[in-house]
Design a protein around this motif. Structure first.
Motif, PDB file in Angstrom:
ATOM      1  N   GLN A  22      48.681   6.034   5.932  1.00 42.01           N
ATOM      2  CA  GLN A  22      48.854   5.668   7.341  1.00 42.01           C
ATOM      3  C   GLN A  22      47.538   5.382   8.060  1.00 42.01           C
ATOM      4  N   GLU A  23      46.433   5.878   7.518  1.00 39.82           N
ATOM      5  CA  GLU A  23      45.124   5.582   8.106  1.00 39.82           C
ATOM      6  C   GLU A  23      44.544   4.289   7.563  1.00 39.82           C
ATOM      7  N   GLY A  24      45.223   3.668   6.597  1.00 41.57           N
ATOM      8  CA  GLY A  24      44.749   2.417   6.020  1.00 41.57           C
ATOM      9  C   GLY A  24      43.840   2.594   4.822  1.00 41.57           C
ATOM     10  N   ASN A  25      43.821   3.791   4.242  1.00 48.04           N
ATOM     11  CA  ASN A  25      42.991   4.070   3.066  1.00 48.04           C
ATOM     12  C   ASN A  25      43.797   3.895   1.787  1.00 48.04           C
ATOM     13  N   PRO A  26      43.143   3.512   0.695  1.00 44.78           N
ATOM     14  CA  PRO A  26      43.857   3.393  -0.586  1.00 44.78           C
ATOM     15  C   PRO A  26      44.460   4.742  -0.997  1.00 44.78           C
ATOM     16  N   ILE A  27      45.619   4.695  -1.590  1.00 39.78           N
ATOM     17  CA  ILE A  27      46.264   5.910  -2.089  1.00 39.78           C
ATOM     18  C   ILE A  27      45.543   6.324  -3.363  1.00 39.78           C
ATOM     19  N   GLU A  28      45.183   7.573  -3.431  1.00 37.46           N
ATOM     20  CA  GLU A  28      44.428   8.082  -4.574  1.00 37.46           C
ATOM     21  C   GLU A  28      45.283   9.087  -5.344  1.00 37.46           C
ATOM     22  N   GLY A  29      44.800   9.427  -6.509  1.00 40.66           N
ATOM     23  CA  GLY A  29      45.466  10.450  -7.303  1.00 40.66           C
ATOM     24  C   GLY A  29      46.089   9.877  -8.554  1.00 40.66           C
ATOM     25  N   GLU A  30      46.804  10.736  -9.242  1.00 40.00           N
ATOM     26  CA  GLU A  30      47.387  10.413 -10.540  1.00 40.00           C
ATOM     27  C   GLU A  30      48.372   9.243 -10.483  1.00 40.00           C
ATOM     28  N   LEU A  31      49.102   9.119  -9.386  1.00 36.86           N
ATOM     29  CA  LEU A  31      50.132   8.074  -9.273  1.00 36.86           C
ATOM     30  C   LEU A  31      49.672   6.842  -8.491  1.00 36.86           C
ATOM     31  N   ALA A  32      48.404   6.737  -8.204  1.00 33.49           N
ATOM     32  CA  ALA A  32      47.886   5.652  -7.362  1.00 33.49           C
ATOM     33  C   ALA A  32      48.301   4.270  -7.860  1.00 33.49           C
ATOM     34  N   ASP A  33      48.296   4.048  -9.175  1.00 34.40           N
ATOM     35  CA  ASP A  33      48.654   2.739  -9.731  1.00 34.40           C
ATOM     36  C   ASP A  33      50.112   2.367  -9.480  1.00 34.40           C
ATOM     37  N   HIS A  34      50.945   3.350  -9.171  1.00 31.06           N
ATOM     38  CA  HIS A  34      52.367   3.090  -8.950  1.00 31.06           C
ATOM     39  C   HIS A  34      52.677   2.618  -7.532  1.00 31.06           C
ATOM     40  N   TYR A  35      51.674   2.557  -6.682  1.00 32.42           N
ATOM     41  CA  TYR A  35      51.861   2.092  -5.308  1.00 32.42           C
ATOM     42  C   TYR A  35      51.440   0.636  -5.145  1.00 32.42           C
ATOM     43  N   THR A  36      51.752  -0.165  -6.151  1.00 30.54           N
ATOM     44  CA  THR A  36      51.426  -1.586  -6.152  1.00 30.54           C
ATOM     45  C   THR A  36      52.710  -2.387  -6.313  1.00 30.54           C
ATOM     46  N   LEU A  37      52.865  -3.406  -5.484  1.00 28.38           N
ATOM     47  CA  LEU A  37      54.004  -4.312  -5.587  1.00 28.38           C
ATOM     48  C   LEU A  37      53.495  -5.634  -6.167  1.00 28.38           C
ATOM     49  N   GLN A  38      54.206  -6.153  -7.140  1.00 30.21           N
ATOM     50  CA  GLN A  38      53.819  -7.405  -7.815  1.00 30.21           C
ATOM     51  C   GLN A  38      54.600  -8.569  -7.201  1.00 30.21           C
ATOM     52  N   LYS A  39      53.932  -9.687  -7.056  1.00 26.75           N
ATOM     53  CA  LYS A  39      54.573 -10.888  -6.525  1.00 26.75           C
ATOM     54  C   LYS A  39      55.439 -11.512  -7.598  1.00 26.75           C
ATOM     55  N   LYS A  40      56.667 -11.873  -7.218  1.00 27.91           N
ATOM     56  CA  LYS A  40      57.563 -12.557  -8.143  1.00 27.91           C
ATOM     57  C   LYS A  40      57.138 -14.025  -8.218  1.00 27.91           C
ATOM     58  N   GLN A  41      56.988 -14.500  -9.434  1.00 31.50           N
ATOM     59  CA  GLN A  41      56.611 -15.898  -9.648  1.00 31.50           C
ATOM     60  C   GLN A  41      57.880 -16.760  -9.694  1.00 31.50           C
TER      61      GLN A  41
END
Length: 155
Positions: free
Chosen positions: A135-154
């Motif tokens: 909510q402060e605009g900082n990257p999510i850190e930690g073990e699951l950080a990579d799971h907070y990415t949405l991929q664009k559908k081609q």
């Protein structure tokens, strides 16, 4: 005595030429003269941001972590008119959250802020990806950080 004056003058002239040479090198590295120079990745161009240099509109999806379920199947449509549509389906639960609204770009031109009736989230815009931020605009850190990415559908 004349010998010393000549040596000091020569040293001063040499020093001034060295400074001028460095200044012209700095100026030329910041303002490329050709398209070939502007493609140099070491030259920073503050005018290019995700907002104006990335094809950001489209449909993004992914499964993000959930505190009390296996995950949230998330679909986010970002439109060129700065509107969005969000759908979050909680896996193994009978809950779907749908929302839409407008989003705004933050001053840095790389972060969008979605505000709807149910959704208030910030995302960093990358090439064919959206990275969820706290909510402060900082990257999510930690073990699951990579799971907070949405991929664009081609298409």
């Amino acid at each position: 005595m004349k010998k010393y004056i000549v040596m000091i003058t020569a040293a001063a002239v040499f020093a001034c030429q060295a400074c001028t040479s460095n200044e012209s090198q700095k100026a030329s590295s910041q303002e490329p003269d050709s398209m070939e120079d502007s493609a140099d990745p070491t030259v920073y161009d503050g005018a290019h941001t995700s907002q104006n240099a990335v094809d950001w509109d489209g449909t993004y999806s992914g499964t993000v972590p959930c505190a009390d379920c296996p995950g949230i199947q998330t679909t986010l449509v970002i439109n060129a008119d700065e509107t969005f549509t969000y759908t979050g389906e909680y896996m193994d639960r009978d809950l779907i959250v749908e929302d839409n609204g407008k989003f705004m770009w933050h001053d840095n031109g790389s972060t969008i802020h979605l505000v709807g009736k149910e959704i208030n989230m910030k995302l960093k815009v990358g090439e064919n990806r959206l990275f969820m931020l706290d909510q402060e605009g900082n990257p999510i850190e930690g073990e699951l950080a990579d799971h907070y990415t949405l991929q664009k559908k081609q298409l």
